[in-house]
Write a protein that holds these residues in place. Structure first.
Motif, short mmCIF file in Angstrom:
data_model
loop_
_atom_site.label_atom_id
_atom_site.label_comp_id
_atom_site.label_asym_id
_atom_site.label_seq_id
_atom_site.Cartn_x
_atom_site.Cartn_y
_atom_site.Cartn_z
N ASP A 86 0.83 -1.21 0.00
CA ASP A 86 0.00 0.00 0.00
C ASP A 86 0.87 1.26 0.00
O ASP A 86 2.06 1.21 0.28
N SER A 87 0.27 2.37 -0.30
CA SER A 87 0.99 3.60 -0.63
C SER A 87 1.91 4.06 0.50
O SER A 87 3.08 4.35 0.28
N ASP A 88 1.38 4.17 1.74
CA ASP A 88 2.21 4.69 2.84
C ASP A 88 3.38 3.77 3.14
O ASP A 88 4.51 4.22 3.35
N GLU A 89 3.10 2.46 3.20
CA GLU A 89 4.17 1.51 3.49
C GLU A 89 5.20 1.52 2.37
O GLU A 89 6.40 1.45 2.63
N ARG A 90 4.72 1.61 1.12
CA ARG A 90 5.64 1.63 -0.02
C ARG A 90 6.56 2.83 0.07
O ARG A 90 7.79 2.70 -0.14
N ASP A 91 6.04 4.00 0.36
CA ASP A 91 6.88 5.19 0.44
C ASP A 91 7.94 5.07 1.53
O ASP A 91 9.09 5.49 1.34
N ALA A 92 7.57 4.49 2.68
CA ALA A 92 8.53 4.33 3.77
C ALA A 92 9.64 3.36 3.37
O ALA A 92 10.83 3.61 3.62
N ILE A 93 9.26 2.25 2.71
CA ILE A 93 10.27 1.27 2.29
C ILE A 93 11.16 1.85 1.20
O ILE A 93 12.39 1.67 1.21
N GLN A 94 10.55 2.57 0.27
CA GLN A 94 11.34 3.19 -0.80
C GLN A 94 12.34 4.19 -0.24
O GLN A 94 13.48 4.29 -0.71
N ARG A 95 11.91 4.94 0.76
CA ARG A 95 12.82 5.90 1.39
C ARG A 95 14.03 5.17 1.99
O ARG A 95 15.18 5.56 1.79
N LEU A 96 13.77 4.09 2.70
CA LEU A 96 14.86 3.31 3.30
C LEU A 96 15.76 2.70 2.23
O LEU A 96 17.00 2.72 2.35
N ASN A 97 15.15 2.17 1.18
CA ASN A 97 15.94 1.55 0.10
C ASN A 97 16.87 2.57 -0.57
O ASN A 97 18.05 2.30 -0.79
N LEU A 98 16.34 3.74 -0.88
CA LEU A 98 17.14 4.74 -1.58
C LEU A 98 18.22 5.33 -0.67
O LEU A 98 19.34 5.60 -1.11
#
Length: 478
Positions: free
Chosen positions: A292-304
């Motif tokens: 989902d959108s919020d979880e995806r943004d948090a994971i993407q932030r950590l990945n980048l």
């Protein structure tokens, strides 16, 4: 062909003379004795270099052999055997010299073609004789001029390992116009394969084919220690900058370059795989759909953010590899990252994402590419033309995207100097065969989007290509 045969017959007839007794004490010998002769380890033979006058220099011919400038070298006959010329000469005609005034050393005489204007006429011959003893080609060949000075002598003496080292260096680095003219001069004297490798850059080929291969090695306790030091420098130390500087000094001073290369290659591959995995997660459409959108943004932030940290580690490793001239395997790996460059282009096109989360990532990746590319152009890293081609082909699209950014962001590093990377890529393209250079130059047209006056490097690259493409193809009659 007749010219080459004539050259070889002339050189073989007057290249050298060998006596089984010491040379007479002539005026030339007395002159040589006034300065101490150059001596190599395990010397058991005196090699006299003397100028061979040009046939049209009547005064020199009349002066006689005794009055020609000469230089005596005390050499090891075992080392001379690395030259097929000396090996044949010594095996056919050598007999031990009687012990006498010259300390029992036999004498060999080598004629050196007299240069028209040279303050050191014996320099190239002395360097080749030195290489016969040391085989330290990397220490002797630092520029195309070095290779072009040594190569004719290595060819004359049939010193195959030296010929190969010189041609390999020349094939991998850019040339000035004067150096290019010298390559054209000497190419007919080279073995066919080596000549074709050099001429492929400056004349259109009649046909082309190539192949490559590779291999792997084992492990040692020293490698484990070095690996641990690199791991400590990269991860979790309270003062990483000071630790990195100390580990860099240890790596530079370590006596086995092969060991250091293996450990750095391993660390580089590990960091690169981590970056690829993190960027792949960012670009994966499956990940975007499954979370989902919020979880995806948090994971993407950590990945980048993790990707930025690992690219910083990559840049430090690259600096060490280039500094120690062991970056060949890493450049090859970097040139094969088509998937990574595609993921980076997706990120760069998602402007809000990278500007808000990891503004320094494009800068860092570009600096890695620039450091590799500069090391190739400067001759610090010698890689085959296929690798140089792939390096430009893979990373040119990323450069073009970076150029289109209005203001590249900064994160502890200077903004990437896109024009410097443009110029470096164009220099690498100048080292490629005519057809490959044609393909890549056409992809560099975006370099001209600012103003014609701002892209002299691109204009010069196209002029060079047209000059080379306009020459007669290889094998054509003069």
């Amino acid at each position: 062909m007749s010219l080459r045969k004539r050259q070889r017959s002339v050189s073989s007839s007057r290249l050298s003379t060998l006596s089984s007794s010491p040379a007479p004490h002539t005026a030339a010998a007395a002159a040589s004795a006034s300065s101490p002769p150059l001596s190599f380890p395990n010397a058991d033979l005196v090699l006299r270099l003397h100028l061979d006058p040009c046939p049209d220099d009547d005064a020199d011919l009349d002066a006689g052999e005794d009055h020609r400038p000469s230089l005596d070298l005390h050499v090891s006959s075992a080392s001379l055997l690395r030259s097929r010329y000396f090996a044949a000469l010594l095996s056919d005609r050598w007999s031990p010299a009687p012990t006498s005034a010259a300390g029992g050393h036999g004498h060999l005489s080598l004629a050196v073609a007299a240069p028209r204007s040279a303050s050191h006429p014996f320099h190239a011959h002395v360097e080749v004789v030195r290489l016969l003893h040391t085989l330290d080609f990397a220490g002797a060949i630092h520029s195309p001029a070095d290779a072009l000075d040594i190569l004719p002598v290595a060819l004359q003496l049939l010193f195959d390992a030296c010929v190969e080292a010189c041609t390999r260096f020349l094939e991998a680095v850019p040339w000035s116009p004067d150096e290019e003219a010298r390559v054209l001069e000497i190419a007919p004297l080279l073995p066919a394969d080596e000549a074709a490798d050099l001429l492929a850059r400056i004349t259109p080929p009649p046909a082309a084919s190539a192949s490559a291969a590779g291999g792997e090695a084992a492990r040692s306790p020293s490698e484990a220690m070095l690996h641990g030091l690199i791991h400590s420098a990269i991860h979790g130390h309270p003062v990483p900058a000071a630790t990195k500087a100390f580990v860099a000094m240890l790596l530079k001073d370590y006596p086995s370059r092969d060991c250091v290369q293996k450990v750095l290659d391993e660390a580089f591959l590990s960091r690169l795989e981590t970056v690829k995995e993190l960027m792949g997660k960012y670009a994966s459409p499956d990940f975007r759909v499954a979370v989902d959108s919020d979880e995806r943004d948090a994971i993407q932030r950590l990945n980048l953010q993790s990707a930025v940290l690992n690219v910083r580690h990559l840049l430090w490793l690259i600096e060490r590899m280039v500094e120690m001239r062991v970056a060949g395997n890493a450049v090859k790996l970097w040139s094969e990252q088509a998937a990574l460059t595609a993921d980076l282009q997706k990120l760069l096109n998602d402007v809000d994402m990278w500007k808000n989360i990891t503004p320094g990532l494009p800068v860092l990746v570009t600096r890695c590419t620039l450091r590799f590319a500069n090391s190739v152009v400067n001759g610090e890293t010698i890689v085959p033309r296929q690798v140089r081609t792939k390096l430009v082909r893979s990373w040119l699209p990323v450069l073009n995207v970076c150029r289109n950014m209005v203001q590249p962001m900064q994160c502890g590093y200077k903004s990437p100097n896109c024009q410097e990377l443009e110029e470096t890529f164009l220099q690498i393209i100048s080292t490629l065969p005519v057809p490959d250079a044609q393909e890549l130059l056409q992809q560099c047209l975006r370099f001209s989007t600012r103003n014609v006056d701002d892209c002299p490097h691109l204009i010069a690259a196209f002029k060079t290509w047209f000059r080379r493409a306009g020459r007669a193809p290889q094998g054509a009659e003069n």
